[in-house]
Structure formats: structure tokens, C-alpha cells
Design an enzyme around this catalytic site. Structure first.
Site, mmCIF file in Angstrom:
data_model
loop_
_atom_site.group_PDB
_atom_site.id
_atom_site.type_symbol
_atom_site.label_atom_id
_atom_site.label_comp_id
_atom_site.label_asym_id
_atom_site.label_seq_id
_atom_site.Cartn_x
_atom_site.Cartn_y
_atom_site.Cartn_z
ATOM 1 N N ASP A 20 1.243 -22.470 11.563
ATOM 2 C CA ASP A 20 2.537 -23.045 11.972
ATOM 3 C C ASP A 20 2.546 -24.536 12.307
ATOM 4 O OD1 ASP A 20 2.529 -20.313 12.244
ATOM 5 O OD2 ASP A 20 3.003 -20.313 14.367
ATOM 6 N N GLU A 198 8.692 -14.312 15.579
ATOM 7 C CA GLU A 198 7.848 -15.427 16.014
ATOM 8 C C GLU A 198 8.594 -16.751 15.828
ATOM 9 O OE1 GLU A 198 3.402 -13.731 15.207
ATOM 10 O OE2 GLU A 198 4.338 -14.575 13.446
HETATM 11 C C1 FRU Z 1 3.065 -17.373 13.794
HETATM 12 C C2 FRU Z 1 2.026 -17.119 14.879
HETATM 13 C C3 FRU Z 1 2.633 -17.444 16.236
HETATM 14 C C4 FRU Z 1 1.421 -17.752 17.053
HETATM 15 C C5 FRU Z 1 0.517 -18.427 16.068
HETATM 16 C C6 FRU Z 1 -0.947 -18.161 16.265
HETATM 17 O O1 FRU Z 1 2.541 -17.641 12.539
HETATM 18 O O2 FRU Z 1 1.566 -15.786 14.804
HETATM 19 O O3 FRU Z 1 3.432 -16.422 16.756
HETATM 20 O O4 FRU Z 1 1.733 -18.567 18.151
HETATM 21 O O5 FRU Z 1 0.904 -17.979 14.780
HETATM 22 O O6 FRU Z 1 -1.722 -18.893 15.379
#
Ligand code: FRU
Length: 434
Positions: A20, A198
């Protein structure tokens, strides 16, 4: 050799894993992109915030890791705001501090093991170095899946949206100083709920042609996306400072109908503009993509606006910040017509076939013969989506940058992002009208 697969205008990490975008913020003419990274490898793990900056959203410079995992804590996704009024009291001198809210994912060795909570870090040097707040976490719900805080300034103070991922809910909080948070409301489940929720975002935009403004709530979905695997949906409605209420009948739309666009969030501190970046990959196969010395790319930065659809609903339109030097193909598919664009390597191999059918109102991208498709059974080779309502002719813009292809149709009302792994660059384009 896979160096020809590295995009030049989409950000990729030098030699590590990436997922992300985090902490997108515009400060003193510089665009900051923090990102989920593993500083020690090309697989997910040791989660930390990597850091890159750009003067123009097209050329990126990678810097040292901004927030590194520690013995007890992995640093999951979050956001950065410019604290102009020094409400946090963390500023030094005249320049406002930058304040990051991120998710502490506590490791088994931590007394808080099994929970995720929101923590704070701040920077007084324009985002280059960060200090963790001694009173972390600043917001804890004793929950195992409470994460991804996105904070913005509102007339009522600071507002945070975050998720209770497993419950498919967005939770809203308010603060006067970024340190103490009170619960406002909870949204969802609604719309697509097959995967965990998310990386939410919430922002206001004028509705072009009026009247007034509307609020957009963006939420990513770990599975059940439009092309299989992960995807990003959005709702349009109203936010009154406490509660987000979707417009009557709004059960969500896809932000991008392709397989490779996830966790898209917007920059802080951009005035009237709203600019988003997403992760150009998919949890279904991200860890297997055939670029062994780095993993994955961001999307181009996209400026978003709200316009009314033919049915009168406000919908998002996305316009990429476009480089001049990439292969860009602009097509107009006549009303009722069908156009096929075939991209190949210079010697005619590895075809990637885009078909836009203005009669059947469908768009398809066939990557089944375009290079390496065997690295994961979950890498869909045919992507298909309906074209939203239109008056006749369909305009299409295709941008190709090594292993990332972005398609924008109907003036950005539909976008489709897909990774491809051809044996050589796709430099040749052929257009056929049926
Ligand atoms: C989304 C996610 C988020 C988390 C991060 C961990 O892709 O799963 O929810 O904060 O990636 O790398």
C-alpha cells in the site's frame, strides 16, 4: 533479465517488497509517498514505511526507510497530515509538524500481542526523519483487526477513518490534537463484503455542474474484487461531521475495474485538488509476480472529480498525471462500434489485446498471450467489465509503462489497471475497427 519490466514513471521500490501507499502528503512543492515495505527482502514481512519523493508525481527518488519495524511492532498502513496550527504541540519553530498516524501491528513478543492499534510519529524536517510518540498507541480498541487510519482536517477538528477489517466496517473518530481520539460512528457492512475491508479514505468534492458537494468514502476489499482477488470500492454520500450516509440506493462502485489497483488513497494538503495513488497489484498473486529483484509498482497519480452520470448519480472520474514519454494510445470508438487495440513487442510477439465494444457496452483486456502468465493460477488472463452508460462514442486512453498498463475510458469514468510481464517492452500498437 527482467529490468525491461521496471516501469519508469510508476514508482517501484529499488530492491524490496512494496504494498500500500501510505502517508501521501504534499509539502513545500514536494510530493511524499510512503509505502508498505519489507526493508530486508522482496516478500511481505518486517512491515515498515518506505519513503520516496517527487517534484512532479512522475520522477521519484527513494529515500531511507522512514518508519522501521521494531522488536515488538510491525508498522502497517496509515496517513500523514500537515498540522498547520500545531494542534499536536509537536512543532518546533515556525514550520508546522508533519504527523503520521499508522497502525501498530503487535508481534507475539509484545505485551499487546494479537492486537492492532493506532500510533503516532512526527517529523519536524519536512518528512525526512520521524520520531515515534512516547505515549503510543494513541488509539486502541483491543481489536485484532483495527487498522489503516486516514486522517483529514474538518471544520469540527481532525477526523480519522480506519477499519475493523474483519467486520467489514469503517470506524470514524475525531480529535482536537491528533493525540486523544473519540469515537464518532461506524459505517457498514455495505456493498462488496466478500473480503476484509482495508485502507479507507473519506473526502469531499464539488459535484461538477452542481449543486453543491458530495463526500466520497473509499474502501479496499481483500478479496471479491471486480477481476477476482483484491479491489477498491467507493460510496458517494454525505458526511455531517459525525456520520457518513450514502446516497439512497448507493451500494458502491468499483474505483477501477482491473485486477491491479488496491489500497488507493489521496494526498493530504493539496488545496482544491484531490490526487490519489493506488498499489498496482493484487493480493491474490502479488508475492509471485516475476520481478525477482523488486516487487510491484504504484499506479500513476490520478486527479479525481465528481460528475453526474446519465442517470444523475455523482460518480468519480479519474485523470492520470501523464508523462509525455510513455506509449500513449488515444482511441475514439464510434457509437455502436468495436475497436481492438493490440500491443506487441517490436518483433510482434506477446500480444496484449484490448477490445472496447461501444455496441455491447463491454471492455475486455486479454493478457493470456502476453508474456509470463504462469507464475500464479490466480493471475486472471482475461479481464472483462461493463462500460458505464454513455451517449454513443467512447473515448479511450491507454498508457503503457513496462509492466503496468492503465486504461481510462469515458473521460475517466472507467479505469482498468493491469500488470503484464512480456518478454520485451510493448512498443508497437495496432488498431482495428470492426
Ligand atoms: C492492505 C493491508 C493493510 C495493512 C497492510 C499491511 O493491503 O493488508 O490493511 O495495514 O496491508 O502490510
Amino acid at each position: 533479465m527482467t529490468s525491461h519490466l521496471r516501469p519508469t514513471r510508476h514508482f517501484t521500490p529499488r530492491s524490496t517488497w512494496m504494498n500500500d501507499p501510505n502517508g501521501l502528503v504534499h509539502v513545500d512543492g514536494l510530493w511524499h509517498l510512503f509505502f508498505q515495505t519489507n526493508p530486508e527482502g522482496v516478500d511481505w514481512g518486517n512491515m515498515s514505511w518506505g519513503h520516496a519523493t517527487s517534484p512532479d508525481l512522475l520522477t521519484w527518488t527513494e529515500h531511507d526507510v522512514a518508519l522501521r519495524f521494531s522488536e515488538h511492532e510491525a508498522v502497517f498502513s496509515g496517513s500523514v497530515v500537515v498540522d498547520h496550527d500545531n494542534t499536536s504541540g509537536l512543532g518546533e519553530g515556525d514550520a508546522p509538524p508533519l504527523v503520521a498516524l499508522y497502525t501498530s501491528h503487535y508481534k507475539p513478543t509484545s505485551p499487546r500481542a494479537g492486537t492492532q492499534a493506532q500510533s503516532l510519529a512526527w517529523s519536524t524536517d519536512g518528512g525526512m526523519t520521524w520520531r515515534r510518540f512516547a505515549g503510543n498507541p494513541v488509539l486502541c480498541r483491543q481489536s485484532a483487526d483495527f487498522r489503516d487510519p486516514k486522517v483529514f482536517r474538518h471544520a469540527t477538528g481532525w477526523v480519522m477513518v480506519a477499519v475493523e477489517a474483519d467486520h467489514r466496517q469503517v470506524v470514524l473518530y475525531r480529535s482536537g490534537d491528533l493525540l486523544a481520539w473519540e469515537h464518532l460512528s461506524t459505517f457498514g457492512p455495505l456493498g462488496a463484503t466478500e473480503g476484509v475491508w482495508e485502507c479507507p479514505d473519506l473526502f469531499e468534492l464539488p459535484v461538477e455542474g452542481g449543486p453543491g458537494t458530495a463526500w466520497v468514502l473509499v474502501v479496499s476489499l481483500g478479496a471479491g474484487g471486480p477481476a477476482g482477488g483484491s479491489g477498491t470500492q467507493y460510496f458517494v454520500g454525505d458526511f455531517d461531521g459525525t456520520t457518513f450516509t450514502p446516497l439512497p440506493g448507493d451500494t458502491g462502485r468499483w474505483l477501477d475495474v482491473g485486477p491491479d489497483h488496491y489500497a488507493a488513497v489521496s494526498f493530504d494538503n493539496t488545496g482544491e485538488r484531490r490526487v490519489m495513488i493506488g498499489w498496482a497489484s493484487n493480493w491474490a498473486y502479488a508475492h509471485r509476480t516475476p520481478t525477482p529483484t523488486w516487487r510491484s509498482s504504484m499506479s500513476l497519480a490520478r486527479e479525481v472529480s465528481l460528475r453526474r452520470s446519465r442517470e444523475g448519480r455523482p460518480v468519480l472520474h479519474q485523470h492520470p498525471v501523464l508523462p509525455e514519454d510513455l506509449l500513449q494510445q488515444r482511441l475514439v470508438v464510434p457509437a455502436g462500434g468495436r475497436t481492438t487495440l493490440t500491443l506487441t513487442t517490436e518483433d510482434g510477439r506477446d500480444p496484449l489485446v484490448l477490445t472496447v465494444d461501444a455496441g455491447q457496452d463491454r471492455i475486455t483486456l486479454d493478457r493470456s498471450r502476453c508474456g509470463d502468465v504462469t507464475f500464479s493460477p490466480d493471475f486472471p488472463t482475461l479481464v472483462e467489465a461493463p462500460l458505464p452508460g454513455h451517449a454513443g462514442a467512447v473515448d479511450v486512453l491507454v498508457v503503457v509503462d513496462a509492466s503496468v498498463v492503465e486504461v481510462y475510458a469515458l473521460d475517466g469514468a472507467l479505469t482498468l489497471t493491469a500488470q503484464v510481464f512480456p518478454a520485451a517492452p510493448l512498443t508497437t500498437a495496432q488498431v482495428r475497427d470492426d
